[in-house]
Design an enzyme around this catalytic site. Structure first.
Site, PDB file in Angstrom:
ATOM      1  N   ASP A  11       5.584   5.950 -10.946  1.00 55.78           N
ATOM      2  CA  ASP A  11       6.895   5.393 -11.042  1.00 55.78           C
ATOM      3  C   ASP A  11       6.676   3.742 -11.017  1.00 55.78           C
ATOM      4  OD1 ASP A  11       9.306   4.109 -10.824  1.00 55.78           O
ATOM      5  OD2 ASP A  11      10.231   5.462  -9.225  1.00 55.78           O
ATOM      6  N   TYR A 228       7.700   4.297   3.796  1.00 59.62           N
ATOM      7  CA  TYR A 228       8.568   4.690   2.627  1.00 59.62           C
ATOM      8  C   TYR A 228       8.491   3.901   1.451  1.00 59.62           C
ATOM      9  CZ  TYR A 228      11.756   6.775  -0.634  1.00 59.62           C
ATOM     10  OH  TYR A 228      12.181   7.466  -1.898  1.00 59.62           O
ATOM     11  N   LYS A 231       9.507   8.719  -3.545  1.00 61.62           N
ATOM     12  CA  LYS A 231       8.689  10.042  -3.486  1.00 61.62           C
ATOM     13  C   LYS A 231       7.699  10.452  -4.127  1.00 61.62           C
ATOM     14  CE  LYS A 231      10.589  12.961  -0.402  1.00 61.62           C
ATOM     15  NZ  LYS A 231       9.774  13.270   0.445  1.00 61.62           N
TER      16      LYS A 231
END
Ligand code: F6R
Ligand code: MG
Ligand code: MG
Length: 366
Positions: A11, A228, A231
């Site tokens: 991404d 984080y 995902k």
């Protein structure tokens, strides 16, 4: 002929928000890979997207974990990130966790699934790509394809599959691996892979021929970065027909939209919805999680295709069911089991709130 199929994804910026990839980014990647096909480094390639993830599907003869192939993927992501920044795309470069390439994209953010194979006379391959979920999402489908006779009748009635398959399982937290044989060790196998947050099926092998049948990306972004960063949005390559499950047996597990981790803020359980590439635009509550599948006939390394395998009305019921399950799960709001358990959430306010309120906690008199 020995050929390596490498699927490397990242991404590098979303449009709009985390919902899709911008067409200019795909065009830029196409331009980069075309150059390397011309130079002879790649035999063939196909550029696609799943939600906000850019997917580079490549064939070559350099073997797995090859520095030049990984470098070309890395450079393509870096080029794409520059463009993503000029377009102001959301989270530009989000999966590139390092500033400089050091020989292998493993551990640097992008997800990778690679297999070197001796190409058969006819080689059907299916490439699964997911958005808004983590690497364990393939555990249940891979189990069903290669170990469950209620899914794959070939295990029962095709001599070529009757010996079963072996599963290489990775403990993604402790960095260990184990290989377990199906059918005789399925109970041992399931105690691990039924916990997909920790144990992920990395590869599957035919016990009849020893050939690789499937490989998945098991990189857990949050474990690499220690925080984080988005995902994993994993990929998985599956070979089909002959000693492997038929195309329909490989696709059949996705007729059940099982619950996976991910969705909004990587902190929820939601149904894994099989969709066409065009429909991989997770928008409702940043989801629900999507899976796409492109099928190719691999012919002397050439990617003949793709066929968009879930662009089939026979997956309409799975999509409807996924929407119904999404409604049901959403009604739990911030409660588990829609929200992930505390230690699994990718976003949390807990340390700050716990610190702020610590002085108001009193011991229970029991
Ligand atoms: C899930 C995902 C999104 C974001 C959410 C908040 O994998 O990527 O659900 O977590 O849109 O994003 P930020 O924190 O970037 O505003
Ligand atoms: Mg994103
Ligand atoms: Mg994504």
């Amino acid at each position: 002929m020995k050929i390596t199929l490498s699927v490397i994804k990242a991404d590098i910026g979303g449009y709009v928000g985390h919902s899709e990839s911008h067409p200019d980014i795909l065009a830029k990647a196409e331009e980069c890979l075309a150059r390397h096909k011309k130079s002879g480094l790649l035999v063939d390639y196909h550029v696609t997207k799943c939600g906000d993830d850019l997917q580079l599907i490549m064939t070559h003869q350099r073997g797995e974990e090859n520095e030049e192939i990984h470098r070309l993927a890395w450079d393509t992501f870096v080029e794409g990130t520059k463009l993503a920044k000029t377009l102001g795309l959301y989270g530009a470069g989000q999966d590139l966790l390092s500033d400089a390439f050091s020989g292998n994209v493993k551990g640097m953010g992008p997800g990778i699934a690679e297999m070197e194979i001796e190409e058969r006379k006819s080689e059907p391959v299916l490439i699964f790509m997911a958005d808004k979920t983590s690497s364990g999402a393939w555990n249940m489908p891979l189990y069903k394809m290669f170990a469950d006779p209620f899914n794959s009748i070939g295990l029962v009635i095709a001599l070529s599959m009757h010996e079963g398959f072996s599963f290489e399982v990775h403990d993604v937290k402790d960095h260990k691996k184990i290989t377990l044989n199906s059918p005789e060790e399925i109970y041992d196998l399931l105690i691990y892979i039924g916990a997909p947050g920790r144990y992920a099926v990395k590869a599957v092998y035919s016990r009849a021929t020893g050939e690789i049948a499937a490989v998945s990306s098991t990189q857990r972004l949050s474990l690499i970065a220690g925080r984080y960063v988005g995902k994993d949005d994993p990929v998985c390559i599956v070979r089909s027909q002959g000693v492997f499950p038929a195309v329909g047996e490989v696709l059949e597990p996705f007729a059940f939209p099982h619950l996976v981790e991910g969705w909004m803020r990587g902190s929820h359980h939601g149904p894994f919805m099989p969709v066409s590439v065009a429909d991989s635009i997770p928008s409702r509550f940043d989801g629900p999680p999507r899976v796409t599948c492109l099928g190719f006939q691999l012919t002397e390394g050439k990617l003949v295709g793709p066929r968009d395998m879930f662009a089939d009305i026979s997956f309409d019921n799975a999509r409807q069911q996924a929407n119904d399950v999404a409604d049901y799960m959403r009604r739990h709001g911030p409660f588990e089991p829609h929200r992930l358990p505390l230690e699994e959430m990718e976003y949390t306010t807990m340390p700050e709130i716990a610190e702020k309120l610590a002085f108001r906690f009193e011991d229970l008199q029991e």
